[in-house]
Design a protein around this motif. Structure first.
Motif, PDB file in Angstrom:
ATOM      1  N   ARG A  94      -7.208   2.206  -2.898  1.00 46.44           N
ATOM      2  CA  ARG A  94      -6.900   1.475  -1.668  1.00 46.44           C
ATOM      3  C   ARG A  94      -7.152   2.337  -0.429  1.00 46.44           C
ATOM      4  NH1 ARG A  94      -2.832  -0.515  -4.983  1.00 46.44           N
ATOM      5  NH2 ARG A  94      -1.327   1.006  -4.234  1.00 46.44           N
ATOM      6  N   GLN A  95      -6.975   3.648  -0.576  1.00 47.05           N
ATOM      7  CA  GLN A  95      -7.219   4.575   0.528  1.00 47.05           C
ATOM      8  C   GLN A  95      -8.691   4.981   0.618  1.00 47.05           C
ATOM      9  OE1 GLN A  95      -4.521   7.832  -0.222  1.00 47.05           O
ATOM     10  NE2 GLN A  95      -2.717   6.523  -0.041  1.00 47.05           N
ATOM     11  N   LYS A  96      -9.506   4.410  -0.272  1.00 49.48           N
ATOM     12  CA  LYS A  96     -10.942   4.686  -0.350  1.00 49.48           C
ATOM     13  C   LYS A  96     -11.251   6.148  -0.699  1.00 49.48           C
ATOM     14  CE  LYS A  96     -12.297   0.913   2.744  1.00 49.48           C
ATOM     15  NZ  LYS A  96     -11.868  -0.070   1.860  1.00 49.48           N
ATOM     16  N   SER A  97     -10.327   6.785  -1.420  1.00 51.35           N
ATOM     17  CA  SER A  97     -10.517   8.140  -1.936  1.00 51.35           C
ATOM     18  C   SER A  97     -11.049   8.024  -3.359  1.00 51.35           C
ATOM     19  CB  SER A  97      -9.200   8.923  -1.904  1.00 51.35           C
ATOM     20  OG  SER A  97      -8.741   9.080  -0.591  1.00 51.35           O
ATOM     21  N   THR A 128       2.209   4.810   0.753  1.00 51.67           N
ATOM     22  CA  THR A 128       2.118   5.725   1.886  1.00 51.67           C
ATOM     23  C   THR A 128       1.550   7.049   1.383  1.00 51.67           C
ATOM     24  OG1 THR A 128       4.314   6.650   1.543  1.00 51.67           O
ATOM     25  CG2 THR A 128       4.159   4.668   2.934  1.00 51.67           C
ATOM     26  N   PRO A 129       1.061   7.888   2.297  1.00 50.31           N
ATOM     27  CA  PRO A 129       0.587   9.212   1.858  1.00 50.31           C
ATOM     28  C   PRO A 129       1.665  10.005   1.113  1.00 50.31           C
ATOM     29  CG  PRO A 129      -0.223   8.753   4.065  1.00 50.31           C
ATOM     30  CD  PRO A 129       0.736   7.645   3.710  1.00 50.31           C
ATOM     31  N   MET A 182       0.846  -1.181   0.000  1.00 46.22           N
ATOM     32  CA  MET A 182       0.000   0.000   0.000  1.00 46.22           C
ATOM     33  C   MET A 182       0.887   1.237   0.000  1.00 46.22           C
ATOM     34  SD  MET A 182      -3.060   0.754   2.588  1.00 46.22           S
ATOM     35  CE  MET A 182      -4.245   1.983   2.246  1.00 46.22           C
ATOM     36  N   THR A 201       1.876   8.571  -2.390  1.00 47.43           N
ATOM     37  CA  THR A 201       0.689   8.991  -3.150  1.00 47.43           C
ATOM     38  C   THR A 201       0.843  10.440  -3.594  1.00 47.43           C
ATOM     39  OG1 THR A 201      -0.681   7.439  -1.904  1.00 47.43           O
ATOM     40  CG2 THR A 201      -1.827   9.199  -3.075  1.00 47.43           C
TER      41      THR A 201
END
Length: 107
Positions: free
Chosen positions: A32-35, A3-4, A1, A7
């Motif tokens: 994956r971050q549901k954004s 990381t911020p 995943m 991203t």
């Protein structure tokens, strides 16, 4: 995943034009971050410059499905099948019923 920070780097690379195909991993990370809404925005923007990208269309269809826009997701799958033409111009992988499409299994 992702990381911020990763991203954010992908988004900067894409929006600056440094990496015009960075929208694909960016959209996957946002998903994956549901954004989902931000992912849809980035996918639409990316596909404007890369309209024949299979990976871009797949992630866009997945995001559409995530927000409940199933008919729109199916239309994207249909576009993929049209893009998936063989050199003779005949369509391949088309099915009478959408649920029989191997591309739908990707969702």
């Amino acid at each position: 995943m992702a990381t911020p920070a990763e991203t954010k780097r992908l988004e900067q690379d894409f929006l600056s034009g440094r990496d015009p195909r960075a929208y694909i991993p960016l959209c996957a990370a946002l998903r994956r971050q549901k954004s989902y809404i931000r992912g849809l925005e980035m996918a639409q923007r990316g596909l404007r410059g890369d309209p024949t990208s299979v990976a871009g269309r797949i992630i866009y269809a997945r995001l559409l499905s995530d927000v409940g826009h199933y008919e729109d997701a199916l239309r994207e799958i249909a576009r993929l099948e049209i893009l998936n033409q063989n050199p003779t111009g005949f369509r391949t992988g088309l099915h009478r019923r959408p649920e029989q499409s191997p591309l739908l299994r990707l969702l």
